[in-house]
Design a protein around this motif. Structure first.
Motif, PDB file in Angstrom:
ATOM      1  N   ALA A 202       0.543  -1.290   0.042  1.00  0.00           N
ATOM      2  CA  ALA A 202      -0.033   0.202  -0.056  1.00  0.00           C
ATOM      3  C   ALA A 202       0.825   1.362   0.054  1.00  0.00           C
ATOM      4  CB  ALA A 202      -0.958  -0.014   1.273  1.00  0.00           C
ATOM      5  N   THR A 203       2.119   1.183   0.469  1.00  0.00           N
ATOM      6  CA  THR A 203       2.888   2.445   0.385  1.00  0.00           C
ATOM      7  C   THR A 203       3.602   2.724  -0.946  1.00  0.00           C
ATOM      8  OG1 THR A 203       5.113   1.230   1.277  1.00  0.00           O
ATOM      9  CG2 THR A 203       3.333   1.861   2.857  1.00  0.00           C
ATOM     10  N   ILE A 204       3.448   1.830  -1.955  1.00  0.00           N
ATOM     11  CA  ILE A 204       3.959   1.956  -3.207  1.00  0.00           C
ATOM     12  C   ILE A 204       2.830   2.660  -4.114  1.00  0.00           C
ATOM     13  CG2 ILE A 204       4.912   0.684  -5.408  1.00  0.00           C
ATOM     14  CD1 ILE A 204       5.652  -1.882  -3.494  1.00  0.00           C
ATOM     15  N   PRO A 205       3.259   3.674  -4.718  1.00  0.00           N
ATOM     16  CA  PRO A 205       2.433   4.401  -5.638  1.00  0.00           C
ATOM     17  C   PRO A 205       2.082   3.552  -6.807  1.00  0.00           C
ATOM     18  CG  PRO A 205       4.479   5.856  -5.397  1.00  0.00           C
ATOM     19  CD  PRO A 205       4.559   4.213  -4.769  1.00  0.00           C
ATOM     20  N   SER A 206       0.540   3.797  -7.349  1.00  0.00           N
ATOM     21  CA  SER A 206       0.172   2.881  -8.411  1.00  0.00           C
ATOM     22  C   SER A 206      -0.721   3.498  -9.262  1.00  0.00           C
ATOM     23  CB  SER A 206      -0.540   1.687  -7.625  1.00  0.00           C
ATOM     24  OG  SER A 206      -1.273   0.705  -8.650  1.00  0.00           O
ATOM     25  N   THR A 207      -0.723   3.352 -10.573  1.00  0.00           N
ATOM     26  CA  THR A 207      -1.646   3.872 -11.520  1.00  0.00           C
ATOM     27  C   THR A 207      -1.728   2.764 -12.416  1.00  0.00           C
ATOM     28  OG1 THR A 207       0.491   4.348 -13.116  1.00  0.00           O
ATOM     29  CG2 THR A 207      -0.264   5.969 -11.447  1.00  0.00           C
ATOM     30  N   PRO A 208      -3.005   2.928 -13.035  1.00  0.00           N
ATOM     31  CA  PRO A 208      -3.304   1.950 -14.244  1.00  0.00           C
ATOM     32  C   PRO A 208      -2.182   1.353 -15.040  1.00  0.00           C
ATOM     33  CG  PRO A 208      -5.150   3.466 -13.810  1.00  0.00           C
ATOM     34  CD  PRO A 208      -4.185   4.018 -13.220  1.00  0.00           C
ATOM     35  N   GLU A 209      -1.327   2.506 -15.374  1.00  0.00           N
ATOM     36  CA  GLU A 209      -0.494   1.943 -16.318  1.00  0.00           C
ATOM     37  C   GLU A 209       0.918   1.554 -15.741  1.00  0.00           C
ATOM     38  OE1 GLU A 209      -1.610   5.200 -16.003  1.00  0.00           O
ATOM     39  OE2 GLU A 209      -2.875   5.005 -17.631  1.00  0.00           O
ATOM     40  N   LYS A 210       1.042   1.785 -14.423  1.00  0.00           N
ATOM     41  CA  LYS A 210       2.174   0.986 -13.600  1.00  0.00           C
ATOM     42  C   LYS A 210       1.772   0.855 -12.247  1.00  0.00           C
ATOM     43  CE  LYS A 210       5.995   3.815 -15.753  1.00  0.00           C
ATOM     44  NZ  LYS A 210       7.223   4.775 -15.457  1.00  0.00           N
ATOM     45  N   PRO A 211       1.190  -0.580 -12.421  1.00  0.00           N
ATOM     46  CA  PRO A 211       0.499  -0.912 -10.989  1.00  0.00           C
ATOM     47  C   PRO A 211       1.526  -1.439 -10.001  1.00  0.00           C
ATOM     48  CG  PRO A 211       0.097  -2.679 -12.645  1.00  0.00           C
ATOM     49  CD  PRO A 211       0.480  -1.344 -13.342  1.00  0.00           C
ATOM     50  N   SER A 212       1.116  -1.320  -8.737  1.00  0.00           N
ATOM     51  CA  SER A 212       2.211  -1.681  -7.716  1.00  0.00           C
ATOM     52  C   SER A 212       2.651  -2.965  -7.744  1.00  0.00           C
ATOM     53  CB  SER A 212       1.629  -1.316  -6.424  1.00  0.00           C
ATOM     54  OG  SER A 212       0.232  -1.978  -6.073  1.00  0.00           O
ATOM     55  N   LYS A 213       1.952  -3.764  -8.402  1.00  0.00           N
ATOM     56  CA  LYS A 213       2.187  -5.384  -8.160  1.00  0.00           C
ATOM     57  C   LYS A 213       3.423  -5.534  -9.125  1.00  0.00           C
ATOM     58  CE  LYS A 213      -0.485  -6.782 -12.307  1.00  0.00           C
ATOM     59  NZ  LYS A 213      -1.396  -7.745 -12.557  1.00  0.00           N
ATOM     60  N   GLY A 214       4.052  -4.441 -10.037  1.00  0.00           N
ATOM     61  CA  GLY A 214       5.108  -4.817 -10.751  1.00  0.00           C
ATOM     62  C   GLY A 214       6.466  -4.729  -9.647  1.00  0.00           C
ATOM     63  N   PRO A 215       6.682  -3.561  -9.174  1.00  0.00           N
ATOM     64  CA  PRO A 215       7.798  -3.166  -8.290  1.00  0.00           C
ATOM     65  C   PRO A 215       7.728  -4.354  -7.099  1.00  0.00           C
ATOM     66  CG  PRO A 215       6.451  -1.391  -8.197  1.00  0.00           C
ATOM     67  CD  PRO A 215       5.890  -2.070  -9.444  1.00  0.00           C
ATOM     68  N   MET A 216       6.429  -4.396  -6.747  1.00  0.00           N
ATOM     69  CA  MET A 216       6.089  -5.362  -5.354  1.00  0.00           C
ATOM     70  C   MET A 216       6.503  -6.672  -5.608  1.00  0.00           C
ATOM     71  SD  MET A 216       5.342  -5.155  -2.320  1.00  0.00           S
ATOM     72  CE  MET A 216       4.990  -6.173  -0.757  1.00  0.00           C
ATOM     73  N   TRP A 217       6.422  -7.147  -6.981  1.00  0.00           N
ATOM     74  CA  TRP A 217       6.849  -8.505  -7.206  1.00  0.00           C
ATOM     75  C   TRP A 217       8.430  -8.437  -7.470  1.00  0.00           C
ATOM     76  CZ3 TRP A 217       6.254 -13.385  -6.309  1.00  0.00           C
ATOM     77  CH2 TRP A 217       6.804 -14.220  -7.128  1.00  0.00           C
ATOM     78  N   ARG A 218       9.014  -7.553  -7.902  1.00  0.00           N
ATOM     79  CA  ARG A 218      10.440  -7.678  -7.995  1.00  0.00           C
ATOM     80  C   ARG A 218      11.099  -7.621  -6.747  1.00  0.00           C
ATOM     81  NH1 ARG A 218       9.150  -4.230 -12.279  1.00  0.00           N
ATOM     82  NH2 ARG A 218       9.464  -2.095 -10.956  1.00  0.00           N
ATOM     83  N   GLY A 219      10.442  -6.718  -5.730  1.00  0.00           N
ATOM     84  CA  GLY A 219      11.038  -6.911  -4.530  1.00  0.00           C
ATOM     85  C   GLY A 219      10.814  -8.194  -3.664  1.00  0.00           C
ATOM     86  N   VAL A 220       9.756  -8.780  -3.916  1.00  0.00           N
ATOM     87  CA  VAL A 220       9.468 -10.100  -3.338  1.00  0.00           C
ATOM     88  C   VAL A 220      10.535 -11.167  -3.765  1.00  0.00           C
ATOM     89  CG1 VAL A 220       7.697 -12.170  -3.334  1.00  0.00           C
ATOM     90  CG2 VAL A 220       7.131  -9.938  -3.059  1.00  0.00           C
ATOM     91  N   LEU A 221      10.780 -11.120  -5.296  1.00  0.00           N
ATOM     92  CA  LEU A 221      11.699 -12.032  -5.763  1.00  0.00           C
ATOM     93  C   LEU A 221      13.088 -11.762  -5.065  1.00  0.00           C
ATOM     94  CD1 LEU A 221      10.737 -12.174  -9.400  1.00  0.00           C
ATOM     95  CD2 LEU A 221      10.540 -13.953  -7.792  1.00  0.00           C
ATOM     96  N   VAL A 222      13.697 -10.392  -4.973  1.00  0.00           N
ATOM     97  CA  VAL A 222      14.864 -10.178  -4.312  1.00  0.00           C
ATOM     98  C   VAL A 222      14.787 -10.673  -2.707  1.00  0.00           C
ATOM     99  CG1 VAL A 222      16.465  -8.462  -3.563  1.00  0.00           C
ATOM    100  CG2 VAL A 222      15.386  -8.303  -5.760  1.00  0.00           C
ATOM    101  N   ALA A 223      13.779 -10.507  -2.154  1.00  0.00           N
ATOM    102  CA  ALA A 223      13.697 -10.932  -0.593  1.00  0.00           C
ATOM    103  C   ALA A 223      13.743 -12.565  -0.666  1.00  0.00           C
ATOM    104  CB  ALA A 223      12.217 -10.460  -0.272  1.00  0.00           C
ATOM    105  N   TYR A 224      12.987 -13.197  -1.514  1.00  0.00           N
ATOM    106  CA  TYR A 224      13.015 -14.753  -1.303  1.00  0.00           C
ATOM    107  C   TYR A 224      14.366 -15.333  -1.858  1.00  0.00           C
ATOM    108  CZ  TYR A 224       9.003 -16.164   0.632  1.00  0.00           C
ATOM    109  OH  TYR A 224       8.085 -16.795   1.445  1.00  0.00           O
ATOM    110  N   ALA A 225      15.097 -14.502  -2.804  1.00  0.00           N
ATOM    111  CA  ALA A 225      16.494 -14.897  -3.113  1.00  0.00           C
ATOM    112  C   ALA A 225      17.472 -14.457  -1.943  1.00  0.00           C
ATOM    113  CB  ALA A 225      17.032 -14.026  -4.241  1.00  0.00           C
ATOM    114  N   VAL A 226      17.229 -13.708  -1.088  1.00  0.00           N
ATOM    115  CA  VAL A 226      17.976 -13.540  -0.014  1.00  0.00           C
ATOM    116  C   VAL A 226      17.650 -14.325   0.968  1.00  0.00           C
ATOM    117  CG1 VAL A 226      18.387 -11.666   1.721  1.00  0.00           C
ATOM    118  CG2 VAL A 226      18.399 -10.891  -0.363  1.00  0.00           C
ATOM    119  N   VAL A 227      16.385 -14.829   1.166  1.00  0.00           N
ATOM    120  CA  VAL A 227      15.989 -15.709   2.129  1.00  0.00           C
ATOM    121  C   VAL A 227      16.502 -17.155   2.012  1.00  0.00           C
ATOM    122  CG1 VAL A 227      14.010 -17.346   2.868  1.00  0.00           C
ATOM    123  CG2 VAL A 227      13.667 -14.853   2.665  1.00  0.00           C
ATOM    124  N   ALA A 228      16.604 -17.384   0.711  1.00  0.00           N
ATOM    125  CA  ALA A 228      17.370 -18.667   0.396  1.00  0.00           C
ATOM    126  C   ALA A 228      18.837 -18.667   0.747  1.00  0.00           C
ATOM    127  CB  ALA A 228      17.122 -19.027  -1.235  1.00  0.00           C
TER     128      ALA A 228
END
Length: 398
Positions: A202-228
């Motif tokens: 919810a803290t990530i800005p979101s527009t119809p052209e650039k929804p927040s799920k894009g940067p959020m998912w990239r962040g999740v992938l980085v986080a899970y790589a670090v988790v491993a």
């Protein structure tokens, strides 16, 4: 994502054994990454609307009233449970730090170290929102990576302990089975990020052209790589070096080099200070919203001061009463984290996305639901049994 639960993974491996332990670790990593992807996708599933809280998503999936009854109690147990565990973790790490840097000093009760840790939160809890603690969160993230790295490198440097044993520690079949269940809860607790992921997105800005799920998912992938990179070396190297004699916190087992282990424990303290606030903020939000909207309290600084200090005080008191790190991890890992992390997102996905029956998505979700429900029951039973057994020999407030 990388929380203090990583420190209990070698102990969990000791209860699970090599084969089952590796399977549980890898399977948990895959399932929780999948359910986290679902949460990110469902955040803006309805055009023009963002589900900024877990219970809002639950209300959309299950209905206004039922969604609240299903999600809010689970989320509260998770967030309060994490805060209690982190109170214990912070206090024990402070105690270990004190004992290492001042080995000739008088022993101080764990109770006082937990109170010292809590005193920081009587101040930090009055910060207004998640954005305001971004600096604390960044420091926590750096610290978690640091102490995880120290945990497995110091274990590797120490070498395999003489006469190391990898067999199950319990001498009875019942004890072995219940310890196995408890260890599954330890692993479930380690994979904990879903309960605040929507608040973070919810803290990530979101527009119809650039929804927040894009940067959020990239962040999740980085986080899970670090988790491993953090979880697997700590779990495998820690168990390999110490076998079934490892403590429920690997940094408690390690003693030398004293300065490095002391530093790692200090890193843990800084990390759980930030993590406590991450999980406490949504609780503050719920409490204050309830008092203002339902009980018509005036939204003032006085209300914030009283409610937040009271919450910190209650979590401190419970932590002082039952300071059993590993057992608390197992119990809350099963009772609270398994539903919100392993299978509630899958149920909501089935209700909202309605994948075709017997399709790959349908099968994946039902497999996660089945495994998650089993995990919830068996690990909660194992963790509760462990708490009861430890309480028999424990002198409260000693």
């Amino acid at each position: 994502m990388v929380g203090a639960g990583v420190l209990s993974l070698p102990y969990a491996m000791a209860q699970l054994g090599w084969g089952p332990g590796v399977v549980v670790l890898v399977l948990s990593w895959i399932i929780t990454l999948y359910t986290l992807w679902q949460m990110v996708e469902m955040h803006e599933m309805v055009p023009g609307k963002r589900f900024d809280r877990y219970h809002e998503l639950g209300q959309h999936a299950f209905g206004e009233r039922l969604g609240l009854y299903i999600v809010v109690p689970q989320q509260l147990v998770v967030e309060v449970g994490v805060c209690i565990v982190y109170m214990v973790t912070g206090g024990k790490s402070l105690e270990k730090f004190h004992n290492l840097v001042c080995q000739g000093c008088k022993n101080i009760k764990l109770t006082y170290f937990i109170m010292m840790f809590a005193s920081v939160h009587f101040v930090l809890s009055h910060l207004p929102n998640l954005n305001s603690i971004s600096g604390v969160s960044l420091a926590a993230a750096v610290m978690s990576l640091s102490y995880s790295t120290i945990a497995w490198t110091a274990s590797a440097a120490k070498g395999v302990k003489g006469n190391v044993e990898y067999g199950y520690k319990s001498k009875t079949t019942a004890g072995t089975v219940f310890n196995f269940f408890s260890a599954m809860g330890d692993v479930a607790f380690a994979y904990a990020g879903h309960n605040v992921v929507l608040e973070i997105q919810a803290t990530i800005p979101s527009t119809p052209e650039k929804p927040s799920k894009g940067p959020m998912w990239r962040g999740v992938l980085v986080a899970y790589a670090v988790v491993a990179l953090c979880y697997f070396p700590v779990a495998l190297v820690g168990y390999w070096m110490f076998g079934n004699t490892v403590d429920d916190n690997i940094l408690i087992t390690l003693e030398k080099p004293a300065w490095l282990i002391a530093l790692a424990n200090l890193f843990v303290v800084v990390h759980v200070i930030g993590s406590y606030q991450i999980y406490a903020m949504p609780v503050f939000d719920m409490m204050e919203s309830l008092l203002v909207r339902r009980l018509y309290f005036n939204p003032s600084r006085t209300l914030r001061f009283i409610t937040r200090n009271l919450y910190v005080g209650v979590t401190m008191f419970i932590a002082i009463t039952i300071p059993f790190f590993g057992s608390l991890l197992a119990f809350f890992g099963g009772f609270a984290f398994a539903p919100t992390t392993y299978f509630l997102p899958c149920i909501m996905w089935l209700l909202m996305r309605r994948p075709a029956r017997l399709s790959l998505s349908w099968w994946c979700n039902w497999m996660c639901i089945t495994l998650g429900v089993v995990l919830m029951f068996v690990s909660a039973i194992g963790g509760l049994r462990s708490i009861i057994l430890k309480a028999k020999d424990y002198h409260f407030y000693s």
